[in-house]
Scaffold this active site. Structure first.
Site, mmCIF file in Angstrom:
data_model
loop_
_atom_site.group_PDB
_atom_site.id
_atom_site.type_symbol
_atom_site.label_atom_id
_atom_site.label_comp_id
_atom_site.label_asym_id
_atom_site.label_seq_id
_atom_site.Cartn_x
_atom_site.Cartn_y
_atom_site.Cartn_z
ATOM 1 C CG HIS A 164 5.117 2.168 -3.746
ATOM 2 N ND1 HIS A 164 5.072 1.982 -2.394
ATOM 3 C CD2 HIS A 164 6.280 2.809 -3.996
ATOM 4 C CE1 HIS A 164 6.154 2.513 -1.833
ATOM 5 N NE2 HIS A 164 6.905 3.024 -2.791
ATOM 6 C CG ASP A 371 -4.318 -2.908 -4.085
ATOM 7 O OD1 ASP A 371 -3.444 -2.045 -4.285
ATOM 8 O OD2 ASP A 371 -5.292 -2.740 -3.322
HETATM 9 C C1 GDG Z 1 -0.454 2.152 -3.278
HETATM 10 C C2 GDG Z 1 -0.703 0.812 -4.009
HETATM 11 C C3 GDG Z 1 0.351 -0.393 -2.083
HETATM 12 C C4 GDG Z 1 -7.150 4.994 3.576
HETATM 13 N N1 GDG Z 1 -8.250 5.666 3.943
HETATM 14 C C5 GDG Z 1 -7.888 6.474 4.939
HETATM 15 C C6 GDG Z 1 -6.530 6.295 5.194
HETATM 16 N N2 GDG Z 1 -6.104 5.385 4.325
HETATM 17 C C7 GDG Z 1 -4.719 4.872 4.263
HETATM 18 C C8 GDG Z 1 -4.700 3.435 4.723
HETATM 19 C C9 GDG Z 1 -3.468 2.886 3.999
HETATM 20 C C10 GDG Z 1 -3.383 3.769 2.754
HETATM 21 O O1 GDG Z 1 -4.250 4.877 2.946
HETATM 22 C C11 GDG Z 1 -3.864 3.022 1.506
HETATM 23 O O2 GDG Z 1 -2.865 2.136 1.120
HETATM 24 P P1 GDG Z 1 -3.179 0.882 0.194
HETATM 25 O O3 GDG Z 1 -1.969 0.012 0.198
HETATM 26 O O4 GDG Z 1 -4.375 0.152 0.694
HETATM 27 O O5 GDG Z 1 -3.538 1.440 -1.263
HETATM 28 P P2 GDG Z 1 -3.037 2.649 -2.263
HETATM 29 O O6 GDG Z 1 -3.425 3.967 -1.749
HETATM 30 O O7 GDG Z 1 -3.620 2.297 -3.600
HETATM 31 O O8 GDG Z 1 -1.431 2.518 -2.294
HETATM 32 C C12 GDG Z 1 -0.879 -0.320 -3.001
HETATM 33 C C13 GDG Z 1 0.702 0.974 -1.512
HETATM 34 O O9 GDG Z 1 0.802 1.980 -2.538
HETATM 35 C C14 GDG Z 1 2.037 0.927 -0.774
HETATM 36 O O10 GDG Z 1 3.064 0.470 -1.600
HETATM 37 O O11 GDG Z 1 0.060 -1.271 -1.014
HETATM 38 O O12 GDG Z 1 -1.048 -1.553 -3.655
HETATM 39 O O13 GDG Z 1 -1.850 0.901 -4.865
HETATM 40 O O14 GDG Z 1 -2.311 3.075 4.762
HETATM 41 O O15 GDG Z 1 -4.595 3.401 6.113
HETATM 42 N N3 GDG Z 1 -5.863 6.950 6.154
HETATM 43 C C15 GDG Z 1 -6.580 7.836 6.908
HETATM 44 N N4 GDG Z 1 -7.902 8.082 6.697
HETATM 45 C C16 GDG Z 1 -8.590 7.421 5.736
HETATM 46 O O16 GDG Z 1 -9.789 7.671 5.558
HETATM 47 N N5 GDG Z 1 -5.954 8.500 7.904
#
Ligand code: GDG
Length: 468
Positions: A164, A371
Site C-alpha cells: 500500500h 504517498d
Molecule cells: C495508506 C497509504 C494509500 C482520514 N481522516 C479521517 C478518516 N480518514 C480516512 C480517509 C481515508 C483514509 O483515512 C486515509 O487514507 P490515505 O490513502 O489518504 O492515507 P494512509 O492512511 O497513509 O494510507 C496511502 C492507502 O494506504 C491505501 O492503500 O492510499 O498512500 O499511505 O480513507 O477517509 N476517516 C474518518 N475520520 C477521519 O477523521 N472516518
C-alpha cells in the site's frame, strides 16, 4: 476460500474499564473485499489491536471464539513484539525508507529479529487454516516476509501480495541491511501488486540488481517459479461518498460548517499526522499565500484535520510539536478578533463529519512529500454533488497519475503551493466542473471493489499461466 492477511484485523478489541469491546472498522480494504466475502467463504488473519499483557488467558480464548463468528483469526502479540515489530521495524525502518526519508530510518537488529519472528507467527496462523484450493492475499509493509514463509509451509498455495506504500527506487532500497531477505520474502508470492507502474519497476530493478534474477516487464523468474508483478491503483467506495449528501446528519454538519465559517471560502486538508504528508510545508505555503495576498485575509478559512497516528514514534511527536507551533504563529500573525486563519482539528472524525467537510470545502489541499496512493484526494472529488471544487495535489502521490485534472504541485515548493491556492480560489465554477469531470468518472468506475476483483483475477490468471 479467500484468506486476507493484514497487520490489523477489521475488528479491534479494546478494554474499557473492566470489559472488552469489539469495534469494527469499515476501512477501504474491508469494503473492497466485501463482495468476495459474500460470494465465497473467507477468513481474515491479523492482530486484534490489544497486547497480550492486557488480557488474561481466559479472555484470549473468548476473543478467539467471538472473532471466529466474524471469520477473523487473531494473531496475538506481546507488548515487546508490538514495540519492535510494529513501532520498530515496520514504522521506524520500512515506512521512512520506503517514503524516501533515509535520515528518519533506524537500522536496528532487534527490530529486525522481532519482525522476522512476528511474520513467522502470522505464517503459522495462516498455515493452520489454509486448505488446498484456497487463495491467500497478504497486505502491506508489515508482512513483507510472509509470502515466502507461507510458501515454505505450503508450496502449492496461491499467494498474492499488495503493497500500500511506495516501493522506493533501487538507490534507496539498497540502503537496507536486510534487502535480500525482504526481496526473497516477497518473491514467495505468485503476484506482487503495487499502486503504480513505477513502484513495480523499482521492485523489478532491485530484484535484478540485488538478487541477480532474470526479469522482464511484469515478470520475475526465480528458481522454477515465475512471479508476476503488476500495478493495481486502489479506488474508493465511491457510492458511499457520492451519496453522503443525502444523509441528514451530513447535511446538518455542512450547514454548521458554513455557518461557522461565515460563508468564507474553505480550504481543507485531511491526513494522519505523519511526516510523509507534507503538513509543515503546506502550512508554510498558506502563510506565504496570506502574506502575499492581503485581499484574501479574513475571506478564507483553512480547516486542517490531522488524525493522531503512531504517537509512540519520536519523529511523530516532534512533528506534532512543530505543527502546533506553526499554526500558533500564523494565528498570531494574521488572526483578528473575528477570524482564525486555521482551524486545527487533531482527532479522527466520524464518517458523516468527514464527508460534510469534503462537501463544504471549496479547495482540498493534498500535498504529501510521498504517498503510495492517497485516497483522500479521491474521496474529496467523489463527495462533490455538483462536480465543482478544486483539488490541489502533490506530484509525489500515487493518485497524481490518475488525477491529472487537479492542480499538480511539487510539495517541497512552498511558493508553488501558495500560487496554487490562489489559482484554486479564483477558478471559475465552470472550469472546476470541466476539470473534475474525467477524474470523477474515473473514480466512479475504478472503485475499491473493482480493484480487489482485478487483483484477484490477475492472481488466478498468473497461477494458471505458471502451471501451464
Ligand atoms: C495508506 C497509504 C494509500 C482520514 N481522516 C479521517 C478518516 N480518514 C480516512 C480517509 C481515508 C483514509 O483515512 C486515509 O487514507 P490515505 O490513502 O489518504 O492515507 P494512509 O492512511 O497513509 O494510507 C496511502 C492507502 O494506504 C491505501 O492503500 O492510499 O498512500 O499511505 O480513507 O477517509 N476517516 C474518518 N475520520 C477521519 O477523521 N472516518
Amino acid at each position: 476460500m479467500l484468506i486476507t492477511i493484514s497487520n490489523r484485523l477489521p475488528v479491534s478489541v479494546v478494554r474499557r474499564e473492566q470489559s472488552l469491546h469489539f469495534e469494527s472498522s469499515v476501512g477501504g480494504l474491508a469494503t473492497g473485499l466485501a463482495q468476495y466475502v459474500k460470494s465465497e467463504p473467507s477468513a481474515w488473519v491479523g492482530w486484534p489491536g490489544i497486547p497480550l499483557s492486557r488480557i488474561s488467558d481466559g479472555e484470549r480464548a473468548g476473543i478467539r471464539e467471538r472473532l471466529k463468528q466474524e471469520s477473523c483469526h487473531p494473531v496475538f502479540l506481546t507488548g515487546y513484539e508490538v514495540e519492535n515489530f510494529y513501532y520498530g521495524f515496520a514504522n521506524r525502518t520500512i515506512w521512512p525508507l520506503f517514503h524516501y526519508f533515509p535520515l528518519h530510518t533506524t537500522y536496528n537488529k532487534t527490530f529486525w529479529a522481532v519482525y522476522e519472528k512476528v511474520n513467522a507467527k502470522f505464517a503459522d496462523a495462516v498455515a493452520e487454516i489454509l486448505r488446498p484450493g484456497d487463495t491467500v492475499w497478504v497486505h502491506d509493509y508489515h508482512l513483507l516476509l510472509l509470502p515466502e514463509m507461507i510458501r515454505r509451509r505450503r508450496p502449492e498455495a496461491s499467494i498474492g501480495f499488495f503493497l500500500h506504500i511506495p516501493f522506493p527506487s533501487y538507490e534507496l532500497f539498497r540502503l537496507l541491511p536486510w534487502r535480500e531477505e525482504i526481496l526473497r520474502g516477497l518473491l514467495g508470492a505468485d503476484l506482487v501488486g503495487f499502486h503504480t507502474e513505477s513502484y513495480g519497476r523499482h521492485f523489478l530493478e532491485s530484484v535484478s540488481a540485488i538478487l541477480g534474477h532474470e526479469t522482464r516487464p511484469g515478470k520475475i523468474r526465480t528458481g522454477n517459479r515465475t512471479v508476476a508483478v503488476g500495478a493495481f491503483p486502489m479506488g474508493i467506495d465511491s457510492k458511499r461518498f457520492s451519496s453522503a449528501g443525502s444523509l441528514p446528519r451530513v447535511r446538518r454538519e455542512v450547514e454548521k460548517i458554513e455557518k461557522r465559517s461565515l460563508d468564507r471560502k474553505i480550504i481543507l486538508s485531511v491526513d494522519r499526522l505523519d511526516y510523509t504528508k507534507g503538513i509543515p510545508q503546506r502550512i508554510e505555503a498558506y502563510d506565504l499565500f496570506l502574506e502575499r495576498n492581503p485581499e484574501w485575509r479574513e475571506k478564507v478559512t483553512f480547516i486542517l484535520i490531522a488524525v493522531p497516528s503512531r504517537t509512540a514514534v519520536p519523529a511523530y511527536a516532534q512533528l506534532k510539536k512543530s505543527v502546533d507551533e506553526s499554526i500558533g504563529r500564523i494565528s498570531g500573525r494574521f488572526g483578528t478578533i473575528g477570524w482564525v486563519p486555521i482551524w486545527y482539528l487533531y482527532r479522527a472524525l466520524p464518517f458523516e463529519t468527514l464527508a460534510a467537510h469534503y462537501r463544504a470545502a471549496d479547495v482540498c489541499l493534498v500535498t504529501p512529500l510521498r504517498d503510495g496512493m492517497n485516497l483522500v484526494a479521491k474521496e474529496y472529488l467523489a463527495c462533490r454533488d455538483e462536480g465543482d471544487g478544486v483539488l490541489v495535489l502533490s506530484e509525489m502521490a500515487g493518485s497524481a497519475e490518475e488525477l491529472s485534472g487537479s492542480i499538480l504541485v511539487n510539495p517541497n515548493n512552498t511558493d508553488e503551493i501558495a500560487e496554487a491556492i490562489k489559482e484554486a480560489l479564483c477558478l471559475s465554477p465552470e472550469e472546476q466542473v470541466r476539470r473534475n469531470g474525467p477524474m470523477r468518472r474515473r473514480i466512479a468506475g475504478h472503485t475499491v471493489v473493482r480493484w480487489a476483483g482485478d487483483f484477484l483475477r490477475e492472481l488466478s490468471r498468473s497461477r494458471k499461466e505458471t502451471k501451464a
